[in-house]
Structure formats: C-alpha cells, structure tokens
Design an enzyme around this catalytic site. Structure first.
Site, PDB file in Angstrom:
ATOM      1  N   ARG A  25      80.600   0.633 -30.053  1.00 58.86           N
ATOM      2  CA  ARG A  25      81.615   0.706 -29.424  1.00 58.86           C
ATOM      3  C   ARG A  25      82.771   1.609 -29.284  1.00 58.86           C
ATOM      4  NH1 ARG A  25      85.387  -1.913 -33.702  1.00 58.86           N
ATOM      5  NH2 ARG A  25      83.873  -1.876 -35.360  1.00 58.86           N
ATOM      6  N   ASP A  54      80.625   7.819 -40.644  1.00 61.74           N
ATOM      7  CA  ASP A  54      82.099   6.991 -39.833  1.00 61.74           C
ATOM      8  C   ASP A  54      83.015   7.448 -40.352  1.00 61.74           C
ATOM      9  OD1 ASP A  54      81.571   4.879 -41.003  1.00 61.74           O
ATOM     10  OD2 ASP A  54      81.520   3.747 -39.721  1.00 61.74           O
ATOM     11  N   GLY A  64      84.736  -5.680 -47.974  1.00 66.84           N
ATOM     12  CA  GLY A  64      83.236  -5.721 -48.900  1.00 66.84           C
ATOM     13  C   GLY A  64      84.729  -5.950 -50.201  1.00 66.84           C
ATOM     14  N   GLU A  97      80.772  -9.588 -49.622  1.00 67.14           N
ATOM     15  CA  GLU A  97      81.436  -8.824 -48.027  1.00 67.14           C
ATOM     16  C   GLU A  97      82.084 -10.081 -47.512  1.00 67.14           C
ATOM     17  OE1 GLU A  97      79.701  -5.977 -45.967  1.00 67.14           O
ATOM     18  OE2 GLU A  97      80.424  -5.418 -47.785  1.00 67.14           O
ATOM     19  N   ASN A 157      82.455  43.324  -8.741  1.00 66.36           N
ATOM     20  CA  ASN A 157      81.826  43.753  -9.780  1.00 66.36           C
ATOM     21  C   ASN A 157      80.287  43.366  -9.393  1.00 66.36           C
ATOM     22  OD1 ASN A 157      82.789  41.195 -10.406  1.00 66.36           O
ATOM     23  ND2 ASN A 157      82.133  41.937 -12.521  1.00 66.36           N
ATOM     24  N   SER A 171      98.517  49.320  -4.772  1.00 62.50           N
ATOM     25  CA  SER A 171      98.147  47.443  -4.554  1.00 62.50           C
ATOM     26  C   SER A 171      96.891  47.203  -3.571  1.00 62.50           C
ATOM     27  CB  SER A 171      99.488  46.875  -4.116  1.00 62.50           C
ATOM     28  OG  SER A 171     100.803  47.053  -5.454  1.00 62.50           O
ATOM     29  N   ARG A 187      91.744  53.691   4.198  1.00 64.53           N
ATOM     30  CA  ARG A 187      92.211  52.531   5.279  1.00 64.53           C
ATOM     31  C   ARG A 187      91.998  53.449   6.393  1.00 64.53           C
ATOM     32  NH1 ARG A 187      97.824  53.906   3.561  1.00 64.53           N
ATOM     33  NH2 ARG A 187      98.088  53.591   1.746  1.00 64.53           N
TER      34      ARG A 187
HETATM   35  C1  UD1 Z   1      80.032  -1.211 -45.510  1.00 68.39           C
HETATM   36  C2  UD1 Z   1      79.921  -2.057 -46.959  1.00 68.39           C
HETATM   37  C3  UD1 Z   1      81.857  -2.636 -47.289  1.00 68.39           C
HETATM   38  C4  UD1 Z   1      82.345  -2.026 -47.331  1.00 68.39           C
HETATM   39  C5  UD1 Z   1      82.378  -0.651 -45.812  1.00 68.39           C
HETATM   40  C6  UD1 Z   1      83.596   0.749 -45.714  1.00 68.39           C
HETATM   41  C7  UD1 Z   1      78.283  -2.644 -46.898  1.00 68.39           C
HETATM   42  C8  UD1 Z   1      76.789  -3.637 -46.771  1.00 68.39           C
HETATM   43  N1  UD1 Z   1      79.444  -3.337 -46.610  1.00 68.39           N
HETATM   44  O1  UD1 Z   1      80.167  -2.423 -44.596  1.00 68.39           O
HETATM   45  O2  UD1 Z   1      81.337  -3.526 -48.229  1.00 68.39           O
HETATM   46  O3  UD1 Z   1      83.854  -2.222 -47.971  1.00 68.39           O
HETATM   47  O4  UD1 Z   1      81.121  -0.564 -45.010  1.00 68.39           O
HETATM   48  O5  UD1 Z   1      83.329   0.741 -44.731  1.00 68.39           O
HETATM   49  O6  UD1 Z   1      77.228  -1.713 -46.852  1.00 68.39           O
HETATM   50  N2  UD1 Z   1      74.106   2.013 -41.704  1.00 68.39           N
HETATM   51  C9  UD1 Z   1      73.047   2.368 -41.984  1.00 68.39           C
HETATM   52  N3  UD1 Z   1      72.014   1.744 -41.322  1.00 68.39           N
HETATM   53  C10 UD1 Z   1      72.144   0.509 -40.993  1.00 68.39           C
HETATM   54  C11 UD1 Z   1      73.607   0.181 -41.093  1.00 68.39           C
HETATM   55  C12 UD1 Z   1      75.038   0.665 -41.026  1.00 68.39           C
HETATM   56  O7  UD1 Z   1      73.146   4.208 -41.725  1.00 68.39           O
HETATM   57  O8  UD1 Z   1      71.142   0.175 -41.113  1.00 68.39           O
HETATM   58  C13 UD1 Z   1      75.482   3.435 -41.701  1.00 68.39           C
HETATM   59  C14 UD1 Z   1      76.085   2.831 -40.968  1.00 68.39           C
HETATM   60  O9  UD1 Z   1      76.473   4.057 -39.350  1.00 68.39           O
HETATM   61  C15 UD1 Z   1      77.772   3.491 -41.425  1.00 68.39           C
HETATM   62  C16 UD1 Z   1      77.895   3.336 -43.086  1.00 68.39           C
HETATM   63  O10 UD1 Z   1      75.815   2.833 -42.682  1.00 68.39           O
HETATM   64  O11 UD1 Z   1      77.639   4.981 -41.162  1.00 68.39           O
HETATM   65  C17 UD1 Z   1      78.156   1.705 -43.285  1.00 68.39           C
HETATM   66  O12 UD1 Z   1      78.228   1.185 -41.631  1.00 68.39           O
HETATM   67  P1  UD1 Z   1      78.671  -0.018 -41.313  1.00 68.39           P
HETATM   68  O13 UD1 Z   1      78.259  -1.019 -40.306  1.00 68.39           O
HETATM   69  O14 UD1 Z   1      80.078   0.271 -40.768  1.00 68.39           O
HETATM   70  O15 UD1 Z   1      79.052  -1.222 -42.723  1.00 68.39           O
HETATM   71  P2  UD1 Z   1      80.863  -2.153 -42.865  1.00 68.39           P
HETATM   72  O16 UD1 Z   1      80.628  -3.186 -41.500  1.00 68.39           O
HETATM   73  O17 UD1 Z   1      81.238  -1.028 -42.260  1.00 68.39           O
HETATM   74 CA    CA Z   2      82.392   1.012 -41.655  1.00 70.83          CA
END
Ligand code: UD1
Ligand code: CA
Length: 459
Positions: A15, A104, A141, A156, A387, A406, A441
């Site tokens: 996004r 994030d 969640g 979730e 320069n 000047s 000059r």
């Molecule tokens: C997650 C939680 C949710 C919580 C919310 C809070 C899960 C399944 N759910 O949901 O309960 O309320 O955070 O913000 O965990 N990421 C990876 N690899 C993956 C998936 C995600 O590294 O395969 C990382 C993302 O980059 C991100 C973080 O994990 O920084 C959370 O993932 P995201 O998909 O944003 O989870 P949410 O839907 O926010």
């Molecule tokens: Ca998130």
C-alpha cells in the site's frame, strides 16, 4: 537477565506504492524500522534480530555496522508466527526472554518492552503481552479472557464471531516469551480465515500448557499507530513532530507557529533559541543559546553557536556559524562553510568550503568556494572565486583587512595578501602583495562631446 528482541518486518507494504521497502521509508529522516531497532536497544536488549522479506539486502546495508544486530530473511510471507520462527536459528540458545515487536509500529516505547520483561519475571509467566482497549477495535485481534480475568486466547478479526467482535480489548502485537517459545511455535498451524501462521495463537498454546499469560495494559493508543500507507506515515510523523516540539519548548525553545516547524530527533537546541515559522532543522544540527533562525530557513548538519543568527530563507548544509555571526536572508552555506565570530554573510551569497575570519563580510551576491578570507576583510557584491578550471579545484587565499571591490573575479589559485585592495571589476589571476592596490581591467576612456556630435548629425 537481559532479553533479546525480534522485530517482525517482512511484510510487503504494497500500500506504500513504492520501490523502497516499507520499513526503510524515512520518518523524520530515520528509516521506519530504525525506530524499532533503537527502541529495542534502548530497552536494554542484548541482541536484536530483524525479520526482513522484500528488499532484504537493502535493509541489511542500511544498518551495517550496528553491533548485536542481525537480519534473517523470511522468503515467503506465511504469517507472523512463521516470521518469528525465522529467528530461531539465531536465538534458540539465547538465555533470557524473547520480546517480539512489529516493524511497522514505530511508536512502541522502550518502557513497554521493559514492562513486559518485568511482568514475565514478576508473575512467573510463560508469556506476557501488551493489551489496549479501543472504542473501535475493528481489524485487531481480540483478547479472550475467562471469568477470573485470565487470558485464554486471541481471535483475529477475520475469524471472530459477532460476539467476539464486540470485545474492545485488543492485541497491539507486542509480546515477551520464555525459553519454551521455539518448541511452542511448532504447534502453530495455519487453519484459519487467512490461511496464515498466526503468532497470537501462542497465547492459547501457553495457556493450554498450564503457563500463565501475563498482560500489561497501555493507555497510549499512539503506541499502536501502524504504517501501512503514506497517509499513516504522515500521521505518525505528525505525532512524533508534536512530541519533539513539546520536548524542546519545555527545554526553553521559542517556536512561533510551532505546527509549521519541522525538526528531526537528532537535532539539539539550547534554551532561548527562537524558530520562526516554516523552519526545517535536519540531521546533526545544533543551535546554541539564543540562536535565532528566520522563517523558512533550512539547516542540515549545521552548528550555530550562541547568539548566531540565520535569517529567513537561508539554506545551510554541514556549515559552522560561530557566536555572533550571521547569514542571510537568502544565503546558501554549503558543506564546510565556516563563519568565525562576528562574520557576516548577506543575501544571495554562496559559500562552499570557505572560511570567513572574524568580522569578515560578504554582504551581497557573491560566490566563495575553496576560499580562506582573513579577519575584517570585505568581499564586495558580485565577487566570484573562480575555483574550478574544468578539471580541478583551486584555492583562493585572502588575508586580513583585504577589500575586494564589486564584480571582481578571483581566478584561483591566487593569494591576496593582508591589507591589499582589489579595484571593482578586476579579473585577478596573479597574487597581490601586502598593502598593494590591484586593478585588472580596461582603463576607462572618456571621449569629449561624442554624444552631442551624434545627436547633431541626426538633425
Ligand atoms: C497483527 C496481529 C493482530 C494484532 C495486530 C496489531 C497476527 C496474526 N495478528 O495483525 O492480532 O491485533 O498485529 O497490529 O499476528 N509480518 C512478517 N511476515 C509475515 C506477516 C507479517 O514479517 O508473514 C510482519 C509485518 O511486516 C508486520 C507485522 O509482522 O510488521 C504484523 O503483520 P501484519 O500483517 O501487519 O499483522 P496485523 O494484521 O496487523
Ligand atoms: Ca499491522
């Protein structure tokens, strides 16, 4: 015992609509995930592991040289539990709690991480987690508790029943686990609405193993602010900016229309600094006591000592301005511009690798590059140090109390000795001795009556 922190940051960030990996997007000049890394170390972590996916190599390079920081790659984004499992090879022998944060959500505070580690110890829990109550819990969640308030599980949003969706207590995604984490992670499956390995399933797994799940409530919903889009990035930036401005105002800084002032966390300000509207302060900028920065000035990695003045619309990069010196309006101080005490640079003057001695002045329309100007010398309007010969840069050395008239061009390398004087409009390519007058000059010729004759011819 010190803890380790795993930052989950492998999400795609589609996004953001950007070539840059989401976690590298700058937030007040610092990459998003840099906040999570710094917070992790600030909480006292011994080791920090970042799970990266998209743009892994670029992320790794950005943070090269941080000790005790490692990166692991999650090739396919199969869910948060799967992401965490990628850290196992690095941390499986780590003695101490494992804290997990999300890459994030940059506003998570170090106190939160410390609080979770303490809760784990104090309550002899298997895991500890942050919770929050939101009026609108959509998307998060939900926390399921029994009648006595013990945490049973997380569900979730996608998987929740209407009754569960009515629960206002949510999971912000910050946890702390004991050493049995890696064994328990193996029990997480992907039989759910998203077909993903959900990290919060560990809550149920710990509970079913008879271990306590401790919780800590945060009232600061700002901590939850996540970045999934440009608009959310701007929103987080707004919150951080507000915190920074408030901080500096309590330290005695005067800000006129503070909401228009942009500054980065690396900036340092002394009491009685005045910032006019639209000022931008970046990087390692340091302003001393009573420094005034005029409207719409931009300073990066610049030091201004006590009492210095930067007037409006001036742009400074890696410059140094001593006590009582001033620049602008509309001046440009490029890298290694150095103004000694009381030196003055006026409008439309550009300095690059140029040193102005005490009380030296360049009041208007000049370019001084690779130049040394002695104290109390005066650089007239339109003076240029030539320069660059097309291949190499050369130095111009101007002594003390020199007057450069000047519109003179000083063709480097060239030296104007102390007390010398260059007549306006000169092209100087030879050294000028001490106390000498240099004129280079065409000599002026006046032809008497010439114009009158012209007019008369026309009659
Ligand atoms: C997650 C939680 C949710 C919580 C919310 C809070 C899960 C399944 N759910 O949901 O309960 O309320 O955070 O913000 O965990 N990421 C990876 N690899 C993956 C998936 C995600 O590294 O395969 C990382 C993302 O980059 C991100 C973080 O994990 O920084 C959370 O993932 P995201 O998909 O944003 O989870 P949410 O839907 O926010
Ligand atoms: Ca998130």
């Amino acid at each position: 015992m010190a803890h380790a922190v795993v930052v989950l940051a492998a999400g795609l960030g589609t996004r953001m609509k950007s070539k840059l990996p989401k976690v590298l997007h700058p937030l007040l000049g610092k990459p998003l995930v840099g906040y999570c890394i710094d917070t992790a170390f600030a909480s006292g972590a011994d080791r920090v592991v970042v799970v990266v996916g998209h743009g892994a190599e670029q992320v790794r390079q950005t943070f090269e040289g941080y000790p005790n920081l490692s990166f692991v790659v999650q090739e396919q984004q199969l869910g948060t539990a799967h992401a965490l499992a990628q850290a196992r090879p690095i941390l499986k022998d780590f003695q101490g709690p494992i804290v997990v944060t999300q890459g994030d959500t940059p506003l998570t505070r170090k106190e939160t991480l410390v609080g979770l580690v303490n809760a784990l110890h104090e309550q002899a829990a298997g895991m500890a987690m942050l919770t929050m109550k939101l009026d609108d819990p959509t998307g998060y969640g939900r926390i399921l508790r029994d009648e006595s308030g013990n945490i049973l599980a997380n569900v979730e949003h996608k998987d929740a029943t209407p009754e569960q969706r009515a629960i206002k207590e949510i999971n912000p995604g910050v946890y702390c686990f004991d050493g049995s984490l890696w064994e328990k992670l193996k029990q997480v499956d992907n039989h759910n609405a998203a077909g993903e390995y959900y990290l919060p399933d560990l809550i149920r797994i710990y509970h079913e193993a008879g271990q306590k799940v401790a919780s800590m409530e945060s009232k600061d919903t700002g901590e939850l602010l996540g970045v999934n889009s440009r608009a959310q990035l701007a929103e987080v930036e707004r919150v951080l900016l507000q915190r920074l401005r408030d901080h500096w105002m309590t330290q005695g800084v005067r800000m006129i229309q503070p909401e228009t002032i942009y500054l980065e966390p690396t900036v340092e300000l002394a009491p009685d600094v005045t910032l006019w509207p639209g000022v931008i302060l970046r990087g390692q900028t340091r302003l001393g006591d009573g420094v005034e920065v005029g409207a719409y000035a931009v300073l990066r990695d610049t030091t201004v000592e006590a009492g210095g003045i930067i007037r409006s619309h001036t742009v400074c990069e890696e410059a140094y301005v001593s006590t009582g010196a001033d620049a602008g309006p509309f001046a440009r101080l490029r890298p290694k511009a150095y103004l000694e005490e009381g030196a003055h640079v006026g409008n439309f003057v550009e300095l690059k690798n140029a040193h102005l001695g005490k009380k030296a002045k360049a009041g208007h329309l000049a370019y001084l590059g690779d130049a040394e100007v002695g104290e109390e010398s005066n650089i007239g309007a339109g003076v240029i140090t030539a320069n660059y010969d097309g291949q190499r840069k050369h130095k111009t050395t101007i002594g003390k109390r020199v007057f450069v008239g000047s519109n003179s061009v000083l063709i480097a390398p060239v030296t104007l000795a102390d007390g010398s004087f260059v007549a306006g409009g000169s092209g100087i390519n030879q050294d000028v001795p001490e106390d000498a007058l240099a004129i280079a000059r065409e000599r002026q010729r006046n032809i008497e009556g010439y114009m009158k004759r012209k007019r008369d011819e026309g009659k």
